[in-house]
Design an enzyme around this catalytic site. Structure first.
Site, mmCIF file in Angstrom:
data_model
loop_
_atom_site.group_PDB
_atom_site.id
_atom_site.type_symbol
_atom_site.label_atom_id
_atom_site.label_comp_id
_atom_site.label_asym_id
_atom_site.label_seq_id
_atom_site.Cartn_x
_atom_site.Cartn_y
_atom_site.Cartn_z
ATOM 1 N N ASP A 37 0.807 -1.220 0.000
ATOM 2 C CA ASP A 37 0.000 0.000 0.000
ATOM 3 C C ASP A 37 0.845 1.276 0.000
ATOM 4 O O ASP A 37 0.415 2.311 0.501
ATOM 5 C CB ASP A 37 -0.960 0.007 1.206
ATOM 6 C CG ASP A 37 -2.149 0.942 0.980
ATOM 7 O OD1 ASP A 37 -2.548 1.113 -0.184
ATOM 8 O OD2 ASP A 37 -2.652 1.515 1.967
ATOM 9 N N GLY A 476 10.851 -55.378 6.182
ATOM 10 C CA GLY A 476 11.474 -56.606 5.694
ATOM 11 C C GLY A 476 12.542 -56.374 4.648
ATOM 12 O O GLY A 476 12.993 -57.313 3.981
ATOM 13 N N SER A 545 15.282 -44.732 3.145
ATOM 14 C CA SER A 545 15.319 -43.683 2.101
ATOM 15 C C SER A 545 13.929 -43.107 1.874
ATOM 16 O O SER A 545 13.310 -43.338 0.836
ATOM 17 C CB SER A 545 15.913 -44.211 0.793
ATOM 18 O OG SER A 545 15.317 -45.420 0.377
#
Length: 632
Positions: A37, A476, A545
């Site tokens: 502004d 796993g 990862s």
């Protein structure tokens, strides 16, 4: 009838004369910036209005919009000419960068109205990147604000040396000289601290038109120039780029038929003529210019700013992203730099993560180290920083995956300015300026080796590969990876298993489990896996990862087809039920921070080569599937 023809010919000649005069006017690109502004859009609207660049229908629509919006005393709201987005009109702020063209008798102008809100600082950087001059607006009622300082610093950082300090809305402070002088003194102190040696200050009112096109009777105490005359007469060193050595980045290889081969781009600096000796960087191949081709015909010489197609006397390799340069004075190449970075993303910079770096037509993978420091925009202090958040400005080292052609930003905007792109979302996350290459980048070179990676693989009678197992803790991965290696070993395949826990006992024992450390953990493992693949091995890895960007980073390190992503798909509830190491229990109790699946995300692979559903098959079955896929 002949009189009519003569009139038409006269009109046509007048138009031709006008176009000829207009074509040879100099062009000034400038931006308006400052805090929210401060009146940037109103000022540009006023410039368009006063320069008679508004058509009658536009003016009628503007007057109607002004009445509908309800401006002071039903006067024209010039900001509506520029704030075209509905959200901008609703909120009374600028969000996007609005480019406008206008012209006076002396000069042509392209002005960028850049957002004042801190959230849209990235848009301001976009507008400033090609500007010759910056108008820093200050609301006379508010004085120098944080965003004033930020925009001034960015303008200076981006190489803008012509600064106009426009103290706006002077009509709302009764045209007080004291208010103006205090603001100028405050700004001068800050400007000196960031290296702005000189600027032109002027009291204006964009709304009322004071000191815009002519001196205002409301400021008899001000003897400086009005804004438009200053813009018309400010000196732009247009010859500076032409005085520099010749440089042109190749944007396109132009090969319409077998009889023509040219290299197209815009000349960044210097000049080139037929017969000039040139060098293609980074290859270093040399030739001479046989033709300079444009849409309007061949040229004998071309200069900075012109877009041309260059043809060589010799058939040498030259591709998009290469730089054609003066043979005796080529630019540098390097892969490690210090850079100033403006961060533009809501997500913080992650040191070590691979981003795309785009410098002109060059596109490479790059990682950013932990910043040396960030800059407090109010005090200009250098602050310790581990990352950069939205709108932060800092200095950091950058490493690219291959050498790029560059010059410091101070010497060349086109060869020194870059953007950073998120590899997953393809969003621009940062903009930067290269300061210099690091000395170590110049001292380290690839050593040519006589025994190639193909020779290593042939000796082992196998094709190298990287089997990248990814999944939650307890999914796993290690169990299946171990079975895969045993099966391959029994088949006389040369393998090596890199397991996440084992690596952290040695190579990566210095890393923790923060997001940045996890990224560095994967980067190091990727580099080791690449070396092992170069040695001809089948590399089996088992790492959580969790981030797609890092898995892609490792994939990009490998030869095409060598990276096989294997997603061990186990539901979180099942992985937590197994909890062989007791890690989920610790994470749930708050003893273990940044644990994947609990308080740190896992990004599921989108297109893995193999997906192993551990709820539907045994580890033995999974291992058989993987071996069959590898040896197929």
């Amino acid at each position: 009838m002949s009189s009519s023809y003569q009139t038409e010919e006269l009109i046509a000649s007048d138009i031709d004369a006008y176009l000829e005069q207009h074509q040879h006017k100099s062009l000034l690109r400038f931006i308006t910036c400052g805090s929210v502004d401060d009146g940037k859009s109103t000022l540009i609207g006023r410039l368009l209005y006063d320069s008679k660049m508004i058509f009658e229908d536009q003016l009628a629509a503007l007057e109607a919009d002004s009445k509908r919006v309800g401006t002071q005393g039903q006067e024209i709201d010039f900001a509506l000419l520029v704030d075209g987005l509905a959200a901008e009109r609703e909120q009374g702020i600028t969000i996007d960068v609005a480019y406008r063209f206008f012209s006076t008798e002396k000069r042509k102008f392209i002005v960028a109205d850049t957002p004042g809100h801190e959230q849209y600082t990235r848009n301001m950087v976009t507008g400033a990147s090609t500007a010759d001059l910056a108008i820093i607006l200050i609301d006379a009622r508010k004085g120098v604000l944080t965003q004033t300082r930020r925009h001034s610093y960015l303008a200076h950082l981006l190489g803008i040396r012509n600064i106009v300090l426009a103290v706006n809305k002077m009509d709302l402070v009764d045209y007080s000289q004291q208010v103006f002088d205090d603001i100028v003194a405050d700004y001068r102190e800050f400007a000196n601290s960031i290296g702005i040696a000189d600027f032109t200050a002027m009291p204006i009112s964009g709304f009322k038109g004071d000191n815009i096109t002519a001196p205002s009777p409301n400021t008899p105490w001000y003897s400086g120039p009005s804004l438009v005359p200053h813009l018309e007469n400010v000196e732009i060193n247009v010859d500076a780029d032409q005085a520099k050595p010749f440089r042109m980045a190749v944007q396109w290889v132009n090969r319409p038929n077998l009889d023509f081969r040219g290299f197209s781009g815009q000349i960044a600096s210097g000049e080139v003529a037929k017969g000039d000796a040139v060098r293609v960087v980074p290859s270093g191949k040399t030739s001479r210019i046989s033709r300079i081709v444009t849409m309007d015909g061949d040229l004998d010489k071309a200069v900075a700013g012109q877009s041309v197609t260059l043809c060589f006397e010799d058939e040498i390799d030259c591709s998009r992203g290469d730089v054609i340069a003066a043979a005796h004075n080529p630019p540098q190449t390097a892969d490690q730099f210090e850079a100033s970075i403006v961060w533009m993303s809501d997500d913080d910079l992650i040191p070590g993560r691979a981003y795309l770096l785009k410098l002109g037509p060059q596109l490479v993978s790059a990682t950013v180290k932990e910043p040396k420091y960030s800059i407090n925009i109010n005090t200009m202090d250098h602050l310790a920083a581990k990352t950069l958040d939205l709108n932060a400005i800092g200095v950091a080292e950058i490493t690219t995956d291959k050498p790029i052609v560059f010059e410091s930003y101070a010497a060349s905007r086109s060869l020194g300015g870059f953007i950073l792109i998120d590899k997953v979302t393809n969003a621009t996350v940062g903009a930067g300026m290269l300061n210099f290459s690091l000395r170590r980048a110049q001292n380290v070179h690839w050593q040519a080796l006589d025994v190639s990676r193909e020779a290593h693989a042939n000796l082992k009678n196998q094709k190298p590969a990287v089997l990248w197992f990814t999944g939650l803790s307890g999914s796993g991965k290690s169990t299946i990876a171990n079975l895969v290696e045993k099966k391959l070993h029994r088949m006389n395949r040369h393998t090596f298993l890199l397991d996440g826990d084992n690596i952290r006992h040695g190579l990566n024992k210095d890393l923790g489990f923060t997001e940045a450390d996890r990224i560095e953990n994967i980067r190091r493992v990727g580099e080791v896996a690449k070396l092992m693949a170069d040695a001809g091995l089948i590399v089996v890895t088992a790492f959580i990862s969790p981030f797609r960007a890092e898995r892609k980073m490792v994939r990009d390190m490998m030869q095409s087809g060598e990276f096989i992503e294997i997603f061990i798909d186990t539901p979180l509830a099942e992985a937590e039920r197994r909890d062989v190491k007791g890690l989920y229990k610790k994470a749930r109790s708050g003893q273990l921070k940044n644990f994947t699946g609990i308080d740190s995300p896992y990004e599921v692979p989108e297109n893995p080569e193999l997906r192993i559903d551990t709820m539907a098959m045994t580890p033995e079955q999974a291992a058989d599937m993987i071996v069959d896929r590898l040896l197929a």
